[in-house]
Design a protein around this motif. Structure first.
Motif, mmCIF file in Angstrom:
data_model
loop_
_atom_site.group_PDB
_atom_site.id
_atom_site.type_symbol
_atom_site.label_atom_id
_atom_site.label_comp_id
_atom_site.label_asym_id
_atom_site.label_seq_id
_atom_site.Cartn_x
_atom_site.Cartn_y
_atom_site.Cartn_z
ATOM 1 N N MET A 142 0.972 -1.187 0.060
ATOM 2 C CA MET A 142 0.059 -0.037 0.031
ATOM 3 C C MET A 142 0.742 1.228 0.105
ATOM 4 O O MET A 142 0.375 2.297 0.623
ATOM 5 N N ALA A 202 -8.219 2.323 -5.710
ATOM 6 C CA ALA A 202 -8.668 1.485 -6.667
ATOM 7 C C ALA A 202 -8.147 2.014 -8.239
ATOM 8 O O ALA A 202 -7.420 1.342 -8.991
ATOM 9 N N PRO A 203 -8.507 3.126 -8.614
ATOM 10 C CA PRO A 203 -7.929 3.591 -10.044
ATOM 11 C C PRO A 203 -6.542 3.738 -10.161
ATOM 12 O O PRO A 203 -5.849 3.372 -11.053
ATOM 13 N N ALA A 241 -10.223 8.826 -1.358
ATOM 14 C CA ALA A 241 -10.998 8.618 -2.674
ATOM 15 C C ALA A 241 -10.623 9.903 -3.306
ATOM 16 O O ALA A 241 -11.166 10.551 -3.924
ATOM 17 N N ALA A 253 -5.525 8.705 -4.675
ATOM 18 C CA ALA A 253 -6.069 7.541 -4.943
ATOM 19 C C ALA A 253 -6.413 7.139 -6.129
ATOM 20 O O ALA A 253 -6.816 6.018 -6.777
ATOM 21 N N GLN A 267 -5.911 6.241 6.164
ATOM 22 C CA GLN A 267 -5.758 6.820 5.028
ATOM 23 C C GLN A 267 -6.694 8.322 5.083
ATOM 24 O O GLN A 267 -6.271 9.322 4.318
ATOM 25 N N ALA A 280 -15.251 3.736 -4.197
ATOM 26 C CA ALA A 280 -15.578 2.274 -4.438
ATOM 27 C C ALA A 280 -14.306 1.635 -5.046
ATOM 28 O O ALA A 280 -13.573 2.113 -5.602
ATOM 29 N N ASP A 281 -14.392 0.259 -4.658
ATOM 30 C CA ASP A 281 -13.332 -0.591 -5.204
ATOM 31 C C ASP A 281 -14.010 -1.433 -6.053
ATOM 32 O O ASP A 281 -13.347 -2.054 -6.969
ATOM 33 N N LYS A 311 -13.731 0.718 1.364
ATOM 34 C CA LYS A 311 -12.911 0.719 2.710
ATOM 35 C C LYS A 311 -13.901 0.316 3.785
ATOM 36 O O LYS A 311 -14.866 0.713 3.978
ATOM 37 N N PHE A 352 -12.094 -4.081 3.486
ATOM 38 C CA PHE A 352 -13.114 -3.563 2.918
ATOM 39 C C PHE A 352 -14.232 -4.178 3.335
ATOM 40 O O PHE A 352 -14.439 -5.170 4.097
HETATM 41 O O1 MRU Z 1 -6.878 0.020 0.943
HETATM 42 P P1 MRU Z 1 -6.807 1.274 0.020
HETATM 43 O O2 MRU Z 1 -6.388 2.425 0.591
HETATM 44 O O3 MRU Z 1 -6.441 1.050 -1.381
HETATM 45 O O4 MRU Z 1 -8.698 1.518 -0.207
HETATM 46 C C1 MRU Z 1 -9.042 2.563 -0.895
HETATM 47 C C2 MRU Z 1 -10.536 2.690 -0.987
HETATM 48 O O5 MRU Z 1 -11.421 1.866 -0.053
HETATM 49 C C3 MRU Z 1 -11.082 3.984 -1.762
HETATM 50 O O6 MRU Z 1 -12.362 4.400 -1.290
HETATM 51 C C4 MRU Z 1 -11.431 3.182 -3.228
HETATM 52 O O7 MRU Z 1 -10.138 2.528 -3.678
HETATM 53 C C5 MRU Z 1 -11.704 4.425 -4.180
HETATM 54 S S1 MRU Z 1 -10.340 5.404 -4.525
HETATM 55 C C6 MRU Z 1 -10.812 6.607 -5.658
#
Ligand code: MRU
Length: 347
Positions: free
Chosen positions: A42, A47-48, A159, A163, A196, A236-237, A248, A314
Motif C-alpha cells: 500500500m 482502486a483507480p 478517494a 487514490a 488513509q 468504491a473498489d 474501505k 473492505f
Molecule cells: O486500501 P485502499 O487504501 O486501497 O482503499 C481505498 C478505498 O477504499 C477507496 O475508497 C477506493 O479505492 C476508491 S479510490 C478513488
C-alpha cells in the motif's frame, strides 16, 4: 496537482503514500516485482491508481523482456508478469480491468515483436493515466450538481488525487463543489487501521485549502446526530451490477448511519470500477490484511502483540443504502442495474 505515478527512463516512479503526510518521497521501481510489492504494501493504493500502476508495471516488465533470463517464451513471460501484478490485491476491480486492457493490446500487437509491444504498452499506460484524470473531473462535475451551497460532507478513507492519477473521485466531487463555493466543511473519518483519512485526505484537502475536520471513525454517528452532515460521499473498489458496493472498511457503517439520519449517501466511481459480471456484491472477494495493521498504530503496538485480530480491508454496502452512484457518464439512481449496464455499454 501532486503526481502519484510516472514512468521515467527505465523505472516506474511512485509517490510513497506510506510516508505521508510526514515525507513526500518518490520510489523508483526498476522491476515489476518492486511494483507489485509497492501495491501489496500500500505504498500506492486506491482502486483507480493501483490499476494504472499495474499497467505501468506490465509495460516495464515487457521493456525488460530481452534482458531477463527467465527461460520463458514471450507469451509465457507476459502472462507470468500479468499474474504477478494481478495477485497483489483482490478487491479493486480496476486492477483487473487495467491488466485486461493491457492484455488485449498485447494480443493484438505482440506479433510485431517485444520492443514494439513494450513501447505500445507503455503508451497505453500513459493513456490510462490521462484518461483517469479526465474521468475524475467529469465525476466531479456530475457530482457537484447534487450538492447545495454550504454543504458539510462526510467521507472515509482517501478517494482523492492520491487514490487516482489526479483530482479524485469522492474528493473530486468535493473539489468541484469547492470551486463553486459550495463546501462549508469536509468531515474526514480517520479510517483505521491504515489511517488513509487522517494521513492522506486531511493532507490532500489542506494542500488545496478545502476546509476539513478530522474525526475518529466512532465519532461519525454522533456528528450526524448533531445535524452537522448534509451528505456522505465515498469512493468504491468494486460495484456489482445491482449497485452493491465494496469500499474501505467502515463504509457500510456510515451507510447504515446515513439511512437512520436521512442523510444522502453517494458513491463516486469511474465506470472501470463497475463489474457488471457480478449480479450482486456477495461474491466480491474482501481482502484480509496483516493482523499487525490493527495491533499497531504508527508502528507502535497498541495491544498485546499476540492479540487475535480480524482485519478485513473492505466491506460491502448493499445497494438499498445508496442514494446515487456518480460516474463520469452521469448520475444513476436506484434501481441501479439498468443504468449501470447502459452506461457501461456506452448507450
Ligand atoms: O486500501 P485502499 O487504501 O486501497 O482503499 C481505498 C478505498 O477504499 C477507496 O475508497 C477506493 O479505492 C476508491 S479510490 C478513488
Amino acid at each position: 496537482m501532486i503526481a502519484t505515478v510516472g514512468f521515467d527512463d527505465d523505472a516506474v516512479v511512485l509517490l510513497d503514500q506510506s510516508r505521508l503526510p510526514g515525507q513526500v518521497q518518490y520510489q523508483r521501481c526498476h522491476t515489476p516485482e518492486q511494483v507489485a510489492q509497492a501495491i501489496r504494501e500500500m505504498k500506492v493504493r486506491g482502486a483507480p491508481l493501483i490499476g494504472v500502476v499495474a499497467a505501468f508495471g506490465l509495460a516495464l516488465a515487457m521493456l525488460r523482456y530481452q534482458s531477463t533470463e527467465s527461460g520463458l517464451d514471450m507469451d509465457q513471460y507476459f502472462n507470468s508478469q500479468r499474474e504477478l501484478l494481478a495477485s497483489t490485491r483482490p478487491t479493486a476491480v480496476n486492477l483487473f480491468w487495467a491488466l485486461e486492457r493491457m492484455q488485449r493490446l498485447y494480443r493484438d500487437e505482440s506479433h510485431l515483436g517485444a520492443r514494439h509491444v513494450a513501447l505500445r504498452l507503455l503508451q497505453e499506460a500513459r493513456s490510462m493515466y490521462q484518461e483517469d484524470i479526465a474521468v475524475n473531473r467529469a465525476i466531479g462535475e456530475n457530482g457537484e450538481a447534487l450538492l447545495a451551497p454550504g454543504s458539510r460532507i462526510m467521507t472515509i478513507c482517501n478517494a482523492g488525487s492520491l487514490a487516482t492519477c489526479g483530482y479524485g473521485t469522492a474528493l473530486g466531487v468535493i473539489r468541484s463543489a469547492h470551486a463553486r463555493h459550495k463546501i462549508e466543511m469536509v468531515w474526514a473519518c480517520e479510517t483505521r487501521p491504515v489511517l488513509q483519512g487522517a494521513r492522506l485526505t486531511v493532507w490532500e484537502l489542506t494542500q488545496d485549502n478545502i476546509p476539513v475536520t478530522l474525526i475518529t471513525d466512532n465519532m461519525a454517528g454522533y456528528t450526524m446526530k448533531l445535524g452537522k452532515v448534509d451528505a456522505i460521499i465515498v469512493g468504491a473498489d468494486r460495484i456489482a451490477a445491482n449497485g452493491d458496493t465494496a469500499n474501505k472498511i467502515g463504509t457500510f457503517s456510515l451507510a447504515v448511519l446515513a439511512q437512520y439520519h436521512s442523510i444522502p449517501f453517494y458513491v463516486a466511481a469511474p465506470l472501470s470500477t463497475v463489474d457488471v459480471s457480478l449480479p450482486d456484491g456477495h461474491v466480491i472477494t474482501i481482502e484480509e490484511r496483516d493482523q499487525d495493521e490493527v495491533r499497531r498504530c504508527a508502528d507502535k503496538y497498541i495491544t498485546v502483540p499476540e492479540a487475535r485480530v480480524f482485519n478485513p480491508a473492505f466491506d460491502l454496502t448493499p445497494h438499498d443504502l445508496i442514494s446515487a452512484i456518480i460516474t463520469e457518464s452521469g448520475v444513476i439512481k436506484a434501481p441501479f442495474e439498468s443504468g449501470l449496464r447502459r452506461l457501461k455499454e456506452g448507450r
